[in-house]
Design an enzyme around this catalytic site. Structure first.
Site, PDB file in Angstrom:
ATOM      1  N   ASN A   1     -10.032  -0.197  -0.813  1.00  0.00           N
ATOM      2  CA  ASN A   1      -8.538  -0.131  -0.893  1.00  0.00           C
ATOM      3  C   ASN A   1      -8.203  -0.841  -2.076  1.00  0.00           C
ATOM      4  O   ASN A   1      -8.100  -1.991  -2.217  1.00  0.00           O
ATOM      5  CB  ASN A   1      -8.027  -0.835   0.486  1.00  0.00           C
TER       6      ASN A   1
ATOM      7  N   HIS B   1      -3.550   7.103   1.944  1.00  0.00           N
ATOM      8  CA  HIS B   1      -4.000   5.701   1.459  1.00  0.00           C
ATOM      9  C   HIS B   1      -5.228   5.394   2.166  1.00  0.00           C
ATOM     10  O   HIS B   1      -5.522   5.853   3.313  1.00  0.00           O
ATOM     11  CB  HIS B   1      -2.673   4.762   1.948  1.00  0.00           C
TER      12      HIS B   1
ATOM     13  N   CYS C   1       0.827  -1.250  -0.074  1.00  0.00           N
ATOM     14  CA  CYS C   1       0.004   0.135   0.009  1.00  0.00           C
ATOM     15  C   CYS C   1       0.685   1.269  -0.014  1.00  0.00           C
ATOM     16  O   CYS C   1       0.419   2.426  -0.230  1.00  0.00           O
ATOM     17  CB  CYS C   1      -1.242  -0.073   1.177  1.00  0.00           C
TER      18      CYS C   1
END
Ligand code: UT7
Length: 334
Positions: A286, A256, A116
């Site tokens: 996500n 994020h 990520c």
């Protein structure tokens, strides 16, 4: 070259059309819209359903949008870095496939694997090539087809992830705009809290790895959550402190998008109100390396030359980081 910075001068994105809602997931695993929304902030995510299309397809489309918007000749691109944990295949790099598909015949290309934090790590890496004067145009792409590794029988992870890609163009700036400062970290001591065990040299594909479902993403949610809240908030605050930035100086936090509660904790720590936080987790979930450039694409029209942005991420590895960016152009094209 001390006064040369790498500036983001264009943005592109791609999202697949198919939508997987919380209601759809209620039919697949023992979960509820209420649980997912209250624990994560996610309502729906995009899924690249076509089995013949992979991460390079989304990355290519994001790059083509940028090229078209900017009127760029792909042959001018010097370097392409693709951040992804879902490359089309182990090798060749997805970046090489993207370069060929967009006609970037003069570029060299490779992938970065930092989960990520991948986009931020790729951005920092690309910036060095601009700052050194070695390259004039670097394309940084964050792209993941998370649906290819998500276990849709595991309710603790399948509700979290979606597919998507975003990209930025980096060019030299000597007027004070662009990436001002970045901090990156990694710590492999908890690597197995967020990983995909199967398929690599430790657990090559076999009937046993298939039976044990090792070719799917595995996450121990609570320890990752705890580390993410601290890691992302600390690193965002650190980049602000060492540059004497206050919450008032920051136009947008670009976080994020893993969990609304992690983002909320980061914003509070930075002294930034939620109206100054880019949030699209509700619609896309996500998307791993895709989240930050997808936010930039969604907010591009609201961005003005000189806006201070703080980009921050935390992910598997563990990896985490933050960058202070002074936006280099008016996003509405005026
Ligand atoms: O992007 C890279 C980094 N990743 C992250 O930052 C993600 C970090 N982790 C998280 O965001 C959170 O830990 C999750 C959203 C994954 C989970 O939220 P949580 O508040 O930590 O929940 P939990 O794992 O502690 O689970 C609480 C309960 C458990 O039930 P019991 O044991 O209390 O009976 C789980 O089994 O919720 C249950 N649960 C669910 N219930 C309904 C777990 N997943 C689900 C689900 N639907 N999808």
């Amino acid at each position: 070259m001390d006064n040369v910075r790498a500036a983001i001068t264009a943005v592109g994105h791609y999202l697949p059309e198919d939508i997987l809602t919380n209601a759809d997931l209620e039919k697949m695993v023992d979960t509820s819209d209420e649980w997912i929304l209250s624990r994560t902030g996610i309502r729906e995510r995009r899924i690249l359903k076509d089995p013949t299309k992979a991460t390079s397809f989304m990355a290519t489309n994001a790059a083509l949008e940028l090229i078209q918007k900017r009127g760029l000749n792909p042959e001018e691109i010097d370097l392409i870095i693709v951040a992804t944990v879902t490359p089309d295949m182990f090798f060749p790099a997805t970046g090489c496939i993207v370069a060929a598909q967009i006609g970037a015949t003069n570029a060299w290309a490779y992938d970065i694997s930092a989960a990520c934090s991948g986009f931020l790590f790729a951005l920092s890496t690309g910036a060095r090539f601009i700052e050194s004067g070695k390259h004039k145009k670097v394309l940084v792409i964050g792209a993941d087809k998370m649906s290819s590794i998500v276990d849709y029988t595991d309710r603790t992870t399948c509700v979290l992830f979606g597919d998507g890609a975003g990209c930025v163009l980096l060019e030299a700036d000597s007027e004070g705009y662009g990436i001002q400062d970045s901090i990156e970290h990694s710590d492999g001591s908890m690597w197995d809290a967020l990983c995909m065990l199967g398929g690599g040299s430790l657990h090559p594909p076999s009937p046993i790895t298939l039976e044990k479902r090792l070719h799917h993403l595995h996450q121990e949610g609570p320890p990752v959550f705890k580390a993410a809240v601290k890691g992302m908030a600390d690193v965002a605050a650190d980049v602000m402190e060492r540059n004497n930035l206050t919450g008032d100086d920051v136009r947008f936090l670009v976080p994020h998008q893993a969990n609304l509660r992690i983002i909320d904790a980061t914003a509070r720590r930075m002294g930034v109100t939620m109206d100054k936080v880019m949030l699209n987790i509700e619609r896309y979930g996500n998307t791993t390396a895709g989240t930050i450039p997808l936010c930039l694409a969604d907010w591009e029209s609201k961005l003005r030359k000189g806006d201070n942005l703080v980009l921050a991420a935390f992910g598997g590895g563990f990896t985490w980081g933050a960058s202070w960016v002074k936006w280099a152009y008016d996003g509405d094209g005026n």
